[in-house]
Write a protein that holds these residues in place. Sequence first.
Motif, PDB file in Angstrom:
ATOM      1  N   ARG A   1       0.864  -1.170   0.000  1.00 18.76           N
ATOM      2  CA  ARG A   1       0.000   0.000   0.000  1.00 18.76           C
ATOM      3  C   ARG A   1       0.904   1.223   0.000  1.00 18.76           C
ATOM      4  O   ARG A   1       1.757   1.372   0.874  1.00 18.76           O
ATOM      5  CB  ARG A   1      -0.892   0.006   1.227  1.00 18.76           C
ATOM      6  CG  ARG A   1      -1.478   1.398   1.522  1.00 18.76           C
ATOM      7  CD  ARG A   1      -2.570   1.331   2.573  1.00 18.76           C
ATOM      8  NE  ARG A   1      -3.851   1.070   1.910  1.00 18.76           N
ATOM      9  CZ  ARG A   1      -4.887   1.922   1.992  1.00 18.76           C
ATOM     10  NH1 ARG A   1      -4.783   3.042   2.662  1.00 18.76           N
ATOM     11  NH2 ARG A   1      -6.016   1.656   1.409  1.00 18.76           N
ATOM     12  N   ILE A   2       0.717   2.047  -1.027  1.00 19.59           N
ATOM     13  CA  ILE A   2       1.532   3.266  -1.120  1.00 19.59           C
ATOM     14  C   ILE A   2       0.589   4.449  -1.012  1.00 19.59           C
ATOM     15  O   ILE A   2      -0.465   4.469  -1.648  1.00 19.59           O
ATOM     16  CB  ILE A   2       2.263   3.307  -2.478  1.00 19.59           C
ATOM     17  CG1 ILE A   2       3.146   2.069  -2.645  1.00 19.59           C
ATOM     18  CG2 ILE A   2       3.066   4.569  -2.632  1.00 19.59           C
ATOM     19  CD1 ILE A   2       3.834   1.996  -3.976  1.00 19.59           C
ATOM     20  N   VAL A   3       0.975   5.392  -0.179  1.00 15.55           N
ATOM     21  CA  VAL A   3       0.166   6.623  -0.119  1.00 15.55           C
ATOM     22  C   VAL A   3       0.993   7.711  -0.786  1.00 15.55           C
ATOM     23  O   VAL A   3       1.941   8.229  -0.194  1.00 15.55           O
ATOM     24  CB  VAL A   3      -0.122   6.999   1.354  1.00 15.55           C
ATOM     25  CG1 VAL A   3      -0.981   8.245   1.398  1.00 15.55           C
ATOM     26  CG2 VAL A   3      -0.818   5.835   2.049  1.00 15.55           C
ATOM     27  N   PRO A   4       0.704   8.001  -2.073  1.00  7.82           N
ATOM     28  CA  PRO A   4       1.536   8.989  -2.777  1.00  7.82           C
ATOM     29  C   PRO A   4       1.296  10.376  -2.195  1.00  7.82           C
ATOM     30  O   PRO A   4       0.397  10.595  -1.394  1.00  7.82           O
ATOM     31  CB  PRO A   4       1.051   8.897  -4.218  1.00  7.82           C
ATOM     32  CG  PRO A   4      -0.301   8.310  -4.136  1.00  7.82           C
ATOM     33  CD  PRO A   4      -0.342   7.469  -2.906  1.00  7.82           C
ATOM     34  N   LYS A   5       2.079  11.343  -2.625  1.00  8.49           N
ATOM     35  CA  LYS A   5       1.970  12.695  -2.095  1.00  8.49           C
ATOM     36  C   LYS A   5       0.550  13.165  -2.354  1.00  8.49           C
ATOM     37  O   LYS A   5      -0.043  12.830  -3.360  1.00  8.49           O
ATOM     38  CB  LYS A   5       2.954  13.603  -2.842  1.00  8.49           C
ATOM     39  CG  LYS A   5       3.123  14.971  -2.267  1.00  8.49           C
ATOM     40  CD  LYS A   5       4.415  15.563  -2.765  1.00  8.49           C
ATOM     41  CE  LYS A   5       4.333  15.939  -4.239  1.00  8.49           C
ATOM     42  NZ  LYS A   5       3.710  17.252  -4.449  1.00  8.49           N
ATOM     43  N   ARG A   6       0.022  13.938  -1.383  1.00  5.74           N
ATOM     44  CA  ARG A   6      -1.380  14.357  -1.531  1.00  5.74           C
ATOM     45  C   ARG A   6      -1.576  15.030  -2.873  1.00  5.74           C
ATOM     46  O   ARG A   6      -2.043  14.437  -3.827  1.00  5.74           O
ATOM     47  CB  ARG A   6      -1.724  15.352  -0.413  1.00  5.74           C
ATOM     48  CG  ARG A   6      -1.991  14.669   0.912  1.00  5.74           C
ATOM     49  CD  ARG A   6      -3.277  13.860   0.870  1.00  5.74           C
ATOM     50  NE  ARG A   6      -3.246  12.763   1.826  1.00  5.74           N
ATOM     51  CZ  ARG A   6      -3.162  11.493   1.423  1.00  5.74           C
ATOM     52  NH1 ARG A   6      -3.097  11.188   0.164  1.00  5.74           N
ATOM     53  NH2 ARG A   6      -3.129  10.542   2.293  1.00  5.74           N
ATOM     54  N   ALA A   7      -1.125  16.270  -2.984  1.00  4.90           N
ATOM     55  CA  ALA A   7      -1.395  16.959  -4.256  1.00  4.90           C
ATOM     56  C   ALA A   7      -0.242  16.617  -5.178  1.00  4.90           C
ATOM     57  O   ALA A   7       0.869  17.089  -4.982  1.00  4.90           O
ATOM     58  CB  ALA A   7      -1.441  18.458  -4.021  1.00  4.90           C
ATOM     59  N   ASN A   8      -0.511  15.738  -6.120  1.00  7.53           N
ATOM     60  CA  ASN A   8       0.588  15.248  -6.952  1.00  7.53           C
ATOM     61  C   ASN A   8       0.759  16.121  -8.182  1.00  7.53           C
ATOM     62  O   ASN A   8       1.175  15.683  -9.214  1.00  7.53           O
ATOM     63  CB  ASN A   8       0.230  13.813  -7.404  1.00  7.53           C
ATOM     64  CG  ASN A   8       1.517  12.977  -7.425  1.00  7.53           C
ATOM     65  OD1 ASN A   8       2.607  13.542  -7.419  1.00  7.53           O
ATOM     66  ND2 ASN A   8       1.371  11.677  -7.427  1.00  7.53           N
TER      67      ASN A   8
ATOM     68  N   SER B   1      -5.417  11.256  -7.962  1.00  3.18           N
ATOM     69  CA  SER B   1      -4.168  10.500  -8.090  1.00  3.18           C
ATOM     70  C   SER B   1      -3.377  10.492  -6.795  1.00  3.18           C
ATOM     71  O   SER B   1      -2.361   9.813  -6.685  1.00  3.18           O
ATOM     72  CB  SER B   1      -3.300  11.121  -9.191  1.00  3.18           C
ATOM     73  OG  SER B   1      -3.713  10.548 -10.421  1.00  3.18           O
ATOM     74  N   GLY B   2      -3.851  11.253  -5.814  1.00  7.09           N
ATOM     75  CA  GLY B   2      -3.116  11.244  -4.553  1.00  7.09           C
ATOM     76  C   GLY B   2      -3.650  10.202  -3.601  1.00  7.09           C
ATOM     77  O   GLY B   2      -3.128   9.996  -2.520  1.00  7.09           O
ATOM     78  N   ALA B   3      -4.709   9.494  -4.036  1.00  5.37           N
ATOM     79  CA  ALA B   3      -5.323   8.515  -3.112  1.00  5.37           C
ATOM     80  C   ALA B   3      -4.348   7.359  -2.915  1.00  5.37           C
ATOM     81  O   ALA B   3      -3.494   7.094  -3.767  1.00  5.37           O
ATOM     82  CB  ALA B   3      -6.623   8.000  -3.718  1.00  5.37           C
ATOM     83  N   PRO B   4      -4.469   6.658  -1.789  1.00  4.15           N
ATOM     84  CA  PRO B   4      -3.570   5.517  -1.574  1.00  4.15           C
ATOM     85  C   PRO B   4      -3.751   4.475  -2.667  1.00  4.15           C
ATOM     86  O   PRO B   4      -4.846   4.281  -3.187  1.00  4.15           O
ATOM     87  CB  PRO B   4      -4.020   4.953  -0.222  1.00  4.15           C
ATOM     88  CG  PRO B   4      -4.948   5.918   0.368  1.00  4.15           C
ATOM     89  CD  PRO B   4      -5.359   6.888  -0.663  1.00  4.15           C
TER      90      PRO B   4
END
Lengths: 215, 152
Positions: free
Chosen positions: A205-212, B4-7
């Motif tokens: 499970r990866i939580v990418p940066k919020r505002a990408n 796109s920032g969702a897990p």
Amino acid sequence: MSEIARQVRSRRQQWAAPGGRHDRVVAIAQMALPVATGVLAAFLVTAPLTRVGDVSFVLDKNRVAVAKERLRISKASYRGEDAKGQPFELQAGSAIQKSSTVPIVQLRDLAAKITLADGPATLRANHGSYDMDSDKIAIQGPVEFRGAGGYSLDTRNAVVNLKTRKLESGGAVQGTTPLGTFSADHMQANLADHTVTLNGNARLRIVPKRANRQP
Amino acid sequence: AHDSGAPIDFSAAHIELQDKAKQAILSGDVVVKQANMTLDAARMTVHYTGQIIGGSPQISRLDAAGGVTVVRPGQRASAQYAVYDLNSRVVTLLGNVRLQQGSNTLNGGRAHINLDSGLATMDGSAVGNGSGTTRQQNGRVTGTFSAPKRNP
């Protein structure tokens, strides 16, 4: 007979005469001694009945503090070298070796310091049993690995091979790395080049940066 | 629009996390879920940039290969390869792409799905790597559309 002899005899005659000192001593003894023997006899008769505690004691092997283990060290520190000759140091709050035939040392709150190519790394755990022959630590419970450059690997119940710098999970495993949290049936991690290989329904499970949104 | 920032949840038979190469390689029926989008493939590589800002890695791109299907509300696409660029928020599909939107289907060589607008643009240029790609009538896009019946 000389004058002195007569005086000595008379003193002895006074001593022996009736009503003299000797007679008084004998009179007292005649009364006191039988009474003393009676009291003593009475005491000897009643003494065993009134005895309170168990006066006698037996040295009991189980209750005596027998050192079970062969070797007990607190604040143990063990230094060794890995396959490539890089030093590693193993410190523990306490280290117990059950017997000399078994080269396994039970460690409690242990910290291993390993020097890797990119810098020093530490590995911490609460319980572990360190096999001195194979330089492996079988860790029960949580394991925390902190590498250089902020790399981290947290998992549970793993076997760490200090010689090959590899960490392997016994069975199902969860853990986190900088990339995210993972779980799998089996995990092998190479601590030197920070790779984690998961096999058997692996989850990540990866939580990418919020505002990408990058321009 | 798609967040796109969702897990992102990955599941696969094998995953290898290579921190130094800043990538993760997944293989063995890979299923990726993010918000309401699901992406299946045989193999996938996740690329992320080095800096970990506030504890969350900057995912830059997912490369999927081998029977890729992308399922989004109202859209379903399948292709041989897919690249999901999280920064530009576009999913690019390559290699005999089949896109179904509602009851319409489109086939072509390449498609771009813009996750913000949900707009899918399809073009026929075949993927140039030869092996395994079938030429769609030399790079044309074909599609079938069904117009809703006008009730009288």
